[in-house]
Write an enzyme that holds these catalytic residues in place. Structure first.
Site, PDB file in Angstrom:
ATOM      1  N   GLU A  82       3.541  -4.838  -6.686  1.00 52.12           N
ATOM      2  CA  GLU A  82       3.304  -4.253  -8.042  1.00 52.12           C
ATOM      3  C   GLU A  82       4.842  -4.089  -8.621  1.00 52.12           C
ATOM      4  O   GLU A  82       5.889  -3.634  -8.093  1.00 52.12           O
ATOM      5  CB  GLU A  82       2.597  -2.868  -8.047  1.00 52.12           C
ATOM      6  CG  GLU A  82       1.259  -2.851  -7.451  1.00 52.12           C
ATOM      7  CD  GLU A  82       0.980  -1.595  -7.434  1.00 52.12           C
ATOM      8  OE1 GLU A  82       1.270  -0.624  -7.837  1.00 52.12           O
ATOM      9  OE2 GLU A  82      -0.287  -1.309  -6.743  1.00 52.12           O
ATOM     10  N   ASP A 115      -1.839  -6.277   0.092  1.00 55.35           N
ATOM     11  CA  ASP A 115      -0.966  -5.384  -0.521  1.00 55.35           C
ATOM     12  C   ASP A 115       0.278  -4.857   0.222  1.00 55.35           C
ATOM     13  O   ASP A 115       0.134  -4.372   1.488  1.00 55.35           O
ATOM     14  CB  ASP A 115      -1.625  -4.202  -1.437  1.00 55.35           C
ATOM     15  CG  ASP A 115      -2.176  -4.602  -2.451  1.00 55.35           C
ATOM     16  OD1 ASP A 115      -1.688  -5.300  -3.335  1.00 55.35           O
ATOM     17  OD2 ASP A 115      -3.222  -3.917  -2.928  1.00 55.35           O
ATOM     18  N   GLU A 147      -3.896  -5.855 -14.487  1.00 52.08           N
ATOM     19  CA  GLU A 147      -4.867  -4.676 -14.296  1.00 52.08           C
ATOM     20  C   GLU A 147      -4.883  -3.759 -15.770  1.00 52.08           C
ATOM     21  O   GLU A 147      -3.842  -3.354 -16.114  1.00 52.08           O
ATOM     22  CB  GLU A 147      -4.452  -3.858 -13.225  1.00 52.08           C
ATOM     23  CG  GLU A 147      -5.556  -2.685 -12.914  1.00 52.08           C
ATOM     24  CD  GLU A 147      -5.522  -1.990 -11.503  1.00 52.08           C
ATOM     25  OE1 GLU A 147      -4.811  -2.441 -10.810  1.00 52.08           O
ATOM     26  OE2 GLU A 147      -6.149  -0.918 -11.410  1.00 52.08           O
ATOM     27  N   ASP A 189      -4.133  -1.949  -1.322  1.00 54.76           N
ATOM     28  CA  ASP A 189      -3.929  -0.575  -0.712  1.00 54.76           C
ATOM     29  C   ASP A 189      -4.812   0.500  -1.530  1.00 54.76           C
ATOM     30  O   ASP A 189      -4.836   1.656  -1.239  1.00 54.76           O
ATOM     31  CB  ASP A 189      -2.533  -0.171  -1.160  1.00 54.76           C
ATOM     32  CG  ASP A 189      -2.228  -0.412  -2.754  1.00 54.76           C
ATOM     33  OD1 ASP A 189      -3.073  -0.843  -3.347  1.00 54.76           O
ATOM     34  OD2 ASP A 189      -0.988  -0.300  -3.077  1.00 54.76           O
ATOM     35  N   SER A 190      -5.871  -0.179  -2.105  1.00 56.22           N
ATOM     36  CA  SER A 190      -6.978   0.677  -2.237  1.00 56.22           C
ATOM     37  C   SER A 190      -7.696   1.415  -1.331  1.00 56.22           C
ATOM     38  O   SER A 190      -8.410   2.304  -1.274  1.00 56.22           O
ATOM     39  CB  SER A 190      -8.146   0.198  -3.529  1.00 56.22           C
ATOM     40  OG  SER A 190      -8.357  -1.272  -2.925  1.00 56.22           O
ATOM     41  N   LYS A 226       1.201  -9.151  -1.873  1.00 55.37           N
ATOM     42  CA  LYS A 226       1.059  -8.848  -3.570  1.00 55.37           C
ATOM     43  C   LYS A 226       2.020  -7.639  -3.430  1.00 55.37           C
ATOM     44  O   LYS A 226       1.893  -6.744  -2.709  1.00 55.37           O
ATOM     45  CB  LYS A 226      -0.494  -8.529  -3.776  1.00 55.37           C
ATOM     46  CG  LYS A 226      -0.510  -7.978  -5.295  1.00 55.37           C
ATOM     47  CD  LYS A 226      -2.065  -8.033  -5.818  1.00 55.37           C
ATOM     48  CE  LYS A 226      -2.752  -6.878  -5.484  1.00 55.37           C
ATOM     49  NZ  LYS A 226      -2.195  -5.649  -5.980  1.00 55.37           N
TER      50      LYS A 226
END
Ligand code: KIV
Length: 273
Positions: A124, A92, A191, A53-54, A122
């Site tokens: 978070e 993401d 991270e 999602d970057s 993925k």
């Protein structure tokens, strides 16, 4: 039976990633958001492509990862999948598509898998998204966890500095990592946390631990491809190694093109019909 694509290339699976950890082979992972980049990374032999999602930052120019939508992530994932023959592709789940309730999380994950052809998702977070992870896993969708600095929670943290330096946060991260393994996640991204903490997690867990700013003692590394290729000039965290200076190369190329056009040097007769 191993999964094979039409081309007969032996594709990377979660099983193979697990084997790589067991035999001590480090896992290479980079982000990609489009067909051309995915084609290059895949042909170069990358193990895992993350449709991060970057994309919200490097593709769309947003300050954070929060604005990107599920539809936009699916669009990026479809493009990456079309350029991939061998790599394992993880997508993401964007902010707001899984935190609310587990039914919505499952619906979002199924949309990603069905509409893009990706191989896993993925998410978070740890204990706080336990139900969502369980529900997605129960549908047979491979899940990668993400702990430490979790950019979707930037407004809670307030900064992008190193996480889990304090004992209480480190302890919570260890417990969350353990929980993600117990739930059935196939790998975890850590991270921007202290190297010693990442080492402890990688050594105590059986599943692969992929680091970004988490030091050398983990099972693999991930970077944002625009950062490692030097397309972004401004982003210079300590953990980033630049493998190229594409910003300069691309700027020079564009300036040379502009000059040739202005000087009537391009196109020549040979470049015309
Ligand atoms: O979105 C992303 O690029 C990521 C990596 C930084 C791990 O989550």
């Amino acid at each position: 039976m191993s999964v094979q694509k039409k081309t007969d290339v032996k594709v990377i699976t979660t099983h193979q990633l697990q084997n790589m950890k067991e035999r001590g082979e480090k896992i290479s992972m980079l982000t990609a958001y489009d067909f051309s980049m995915a084609t290059i990374l895949d042909a170069a032999g990358i193990d895992v492509i993350l449709v991060g999602d970057s994309a919200s930052n490097v593709m769309a120019g947003h300050e954070t990862t929060l604005p990107i939508t599920l539809d936009q992530m699916i669009y990026h994932a479809q493009s990456v999948i079309r350029g991939t023959k061998r790599a394992f592709v993880v997508v993401d789940m964007p902010f707001g598509s899984y935190q609310g309730n587990s039914s919505e999380a499952l619906r979002s994950a199924i949309r990603i898998m069905k509409e893009s052809g990706a191989h896993g998702v993925k998410l978070e977070g740890g204990a706080e998204i336990k139900e969502s992870i369980t529900r997605i896993l129960s549908a047979g969708v491979p899940v990668m966890g993400h702990l430490g600095l979790t950019p979707q929670s930037i407004y809670k943290f307030g900064t992008y500095t190193v996480r889990a330096k304090a004992e209480a946060e480190a302890q919570k991260l260890i417990e969350d990592a353990q929980l993600l393994q117990e739930l059935g996640c196939f790998a975890i991204v850590l991270e921007k946390i202290p190297s010693e903490l990442a080492k402890r997690v990688a050594e105590s867990l059986e599943i692969p631990i992929i680091g970004i700013g988490a030091g050398p003692h983990v099972d693999g590394q991930v970077l944002v491809v625009h950062d490692m290729l030097g397309i972004n000039k401004e982003f210079k965290p300590r953990f980033l190694r630049r493998y190229a200076d594409l910003h300069t190369i691309m700027t020079d190329a564009v300036q040379n093109y502009i000059k040739d056009v202005k000087d009537r040097d391009f196109p020549t007769e040979k470049e015309a019909y």
